[in-house]
Design an enzyme around this catalytic site. Sequence first.
Site, mmCIF file in Angstrom:
data_model
loop_
_atom_site.group_PDB
_atom_site.id
_atom_site.type_symbol
_atom_site.label_atom_id
_atom_site.label_comp_id
_atom_site.label_asym_id
_atom_site.label_seq_id
_atom_site.Cartn_x
_atom_site.Cartn_y
_atom_site.Cartn_z
ATOM 1 N N CYS A 238 0.839 -1.184 0.000
ATOM 2 C CA CYS A 238 0.000 0.000 0.000
ATOM 3 C C CYS A 238 0.881 1.244 0.000
ATOM 4 O O CYS A 238 2.090 1.166 0.190
ATOM 5 C CB CYS A 238 -0.906 0.011 1.226
ATOM 6 N N GLU B 154 7.244 -12.112 -25.489
ATOM 7 C CA GLU B 154 6.272 -11.045 -25.298
ATOM 8 C C GLU B 154 6.893 -9.664 -25.172
ATOM 9 O O GLU B 154 6.221 -8.670 -25.464
ATOM 10 C CB GLU B 154 5.347 -11.341 -24.105
ATOM 11 N N GLU C 192 7.951 -20.766 -19.414
ATOM 12 C CA GLU C 192 7.797 -19.396 -18.934
ATOM 13 C C GLU C 192 8.911 -18.502 -19.480
ATOM 14 O O GLU C 192 8.663 -17.351 -19.858
ATOM 15 C CB GLU C 192 7.780 -19.378 -17.403
ATOM 16 N N ASN D 55 0.878 -0.131 6.064
ATOM 17 C CA ASN D 55 1.282 -0.947 4.924
ATOM 18 C C ASN D 55 1.904 -2.207 5.473
ATOM 19 O O ASN D 55 2.832 -2.133 6.289
ATOM 20 C CB ASN D 55 2.288 -0.181 4.044
ATOM 21 N N GLY D 56 1.407 -3.367 5.068
ATOM 22 C CA GLY D 56 1.976 -4.621 5.559
ATOM 23 C C GLY D 56 0.917 -5.537 6.133
ATOM 24 O O GLY D 56 -0.271 -5.411 5.827
ATOM 25 N N TRP E 38 -3.851 -1.547 -1.273
ATOM 26 C CA TRP E 38 -3.840 -2.809 -2.022
ATOM 27 C C TRP E 38 -4.266 -3.859 -1.008
ATOM 28 O O TRP E 38 -3.512 -4.223 -0.118
ATOM 29 C CB TRP E 38 -2.451 -3.094 -2.580
ATOM 30 N N LYS F 272 -2.385 -5.865 -19.640
ATOM 31 C CA LYS F 272 -2.066 -6.506 -18.371
ATOM 32 C C LYS F 272 -3.096 -7.561 -17.988
ATOM 33 O O LYS F 272 -2.748 -8.655 -17.577
ATOM 34 C CB LYS F 272 -1.973 -5.445 -17.264
ATOM 35 N N LYS G 182 8.318 -15.127 -21.822
ATOM 36 C CA LYS G 182 8.825 -13.802 -21.469
ATOM 37 C C LYS G 182 9.622 -13.203 -22.621
ATOM 38 O O LYS G 182 9.480 -12.017 -22.943
ATOM 39 C CB LYS G 182 9.699 -13.885 -20.209
ATOM 40 N N ARG H 130 1.222 1.618 -6.085
ATOM 41 C CA ARG H 130 1.379 0.673 -4.978
ATOM 42 C C ARG H 130 0.044 0.068 -4.528
ATOM 43 O O ARG H 130 0.038 -0.882 -3.744
ATOM 44 C CB ARG H 130 2.044 1.362 -3.778
ATOM 45 N N HIS I 65 12.628 -35.791 -31.828
ATOM 46 C CA HIS I 65 11.344 -36.041 -32.484
ATOM 47 C C HIS I 65 10.934 -34.858 -33.362
ATOM 48 O O HIS I 65 9.744 -34.540 -33.455
ATOM 49 C CB HIS I 65 10.277 -36.354 -31.440
#
Length: 609
Positions: free
Chosen positions: A2, A489, A482, A100-101, A74, A604, A486, A27, A505
Amino acid sequence: MCGIVGYIGPRNVKDVVVGGLAKLEYRGYDSAGVAALADGNIRIVKAVGRLANLEEKLAQMPISGHVAIGHTRWATHGKPSDENAHPHQDCSGRFAIVHNGIVENYLSLREELVALGHEFRSETDTEVVAHLIEEMYNGDLFETMIAVGKRIRGAYALVVMAKDHPDEMIAIRRASPMIIGLGEKENFVASDIPAILEYTRDIYVMEDGEMAVLRRDGVECFTMDGEPVKKEVYHVTWDAVSAERGGYPHFMLKEIHEQPRAVRDTLRGRVSDDLSRVELPELGLAEEDIRAIDRIHIVACGTSWHAGLVGKAAIETFARIPVNVEIASEYRYADPIVTDRTLILAITQSGETADTLAAMREMKKRGVRVVAITNVVGSSAAREADSTIVTWAGPEIAVASTKAYTTQLVALYLLAVRFGLARGTLAEEKAREVLAALDDLPQVVEQVLDTAPQIESFAKRYKDAHDTFFIGRGMDYAVSLEGALKLKEISYIHAEAYAAGELKHGTLALITDGVPVIALAMQPELYEKTLSNIVEVKARGAFVLGLTWVGNEDLEKTVDEVIYLPKTMPLLAPVAAVIPLQLLAYYAAVARGNDVDKPRNLAKSVTVE
């Protein structure tokens, strides 16, 4: 994660605090609020949604005064709502707090405070602290906050103001970031530098376990035991745009470097102090419910689907439950075979992925239990699932997901251990070993980040490659998928991942002189097999970059270049191994002059099918 802003001084507090929150909205942006002290009373205005909603309210209900705190949220505890938005107050309205936390022991504290007659208005862990201050207040705010700090556990940054102390505010930092801004007859406190850069470039960086008393005419810093601390003034030389990214040139690089913190936060409060058990009360499954599960379907898209492949290996290893990993856009049309003993794990970073939500809804219609793994409290996935495990990665701004992926892996590892212990398929001694290794992961990730210069050099040399291949076996293959995604993209280099044993193969036809191949050799039981596959691509002229553990120096005889990673448990290797691949994609994109944070044709959150 946050955003906090506090101010004491002669300026208009609304301009300073709300303006600072606008710089910190990256944040958190599910709600926001401000508390100001004027005429002997604390006045609070807050609103769910983006900061613009708060500004609309403030236009109708303006605030004034010369001491104020603000917050952009958040959510972790409690859905986004006006009631759960910060700041929070005690019963008497004498204190206001932003946070925050995570307060790990908030449940036991809440029960204690309710028994003492305190009435709670929100679902948050933060409100516990406000009532605790009220309960422990002895007339001296500084002494009270020292005592309160000894009662709460977790990672937190707190700022407190009190109507009986109109000329000061107190800030406390334990693990969560916080800085103090120094001005002339005014001072500031914030989660990050961008919030105050318009007003001052001289700051104190608060260290873990420090507290500060802010007044108009100065700032004093102390340990949590009240011992004075002498601070060095840090002069900020960044521009405002750079400051918002914490000094990093792109959000993606910032988020890659936030992964030690993100992993730590996702683990915090979920592993017992003696490392003997996983604590996931939000899962809502009793021991007998877990033992009744006979199959798990992991449903996800893109990066989250790749995380699911690792989760499959972990769950099947520890819990011995068969797991299918399904692409959400295909799953709902495949007429999957499910029963009342099937569990659906729906993984979505945003909680708004259209295909994953559609699959969830279809399974809910069939009466199947759905558990969501998401990074957004109050998202559609979190609201519609039977239960939710939140990955506390904090907001992810760059389109290419990094810290969301690693925290999804951590959540899946925790689930696998929880299921294994409940079913008796994972011995307690082995569980302790796994949980100890998980506890060490943030330090491992920090060490992996030190490979960045070597990866940057490689990326610059091969930025003009037309094709790149990633190979690995077992979970190394899942990580290869993955890594290839990355690179595609954000660098726009064609990349493919293959299970190394499949090269003969057909894929070997694509390997020619100078083609870069990234080979993962992180799994001890498959190490020799992987070496054989590397020899196959080397024989066709490939340039091979190998990733392996420190100590596997014999890999140098087979590949052209090696990146050595600090050791962890092989099953946890994907968390370590993916980070060099994220860095490779990042540095290749930068070298090619691409818009790293906003790659072409991508968004996103994929909110349409």
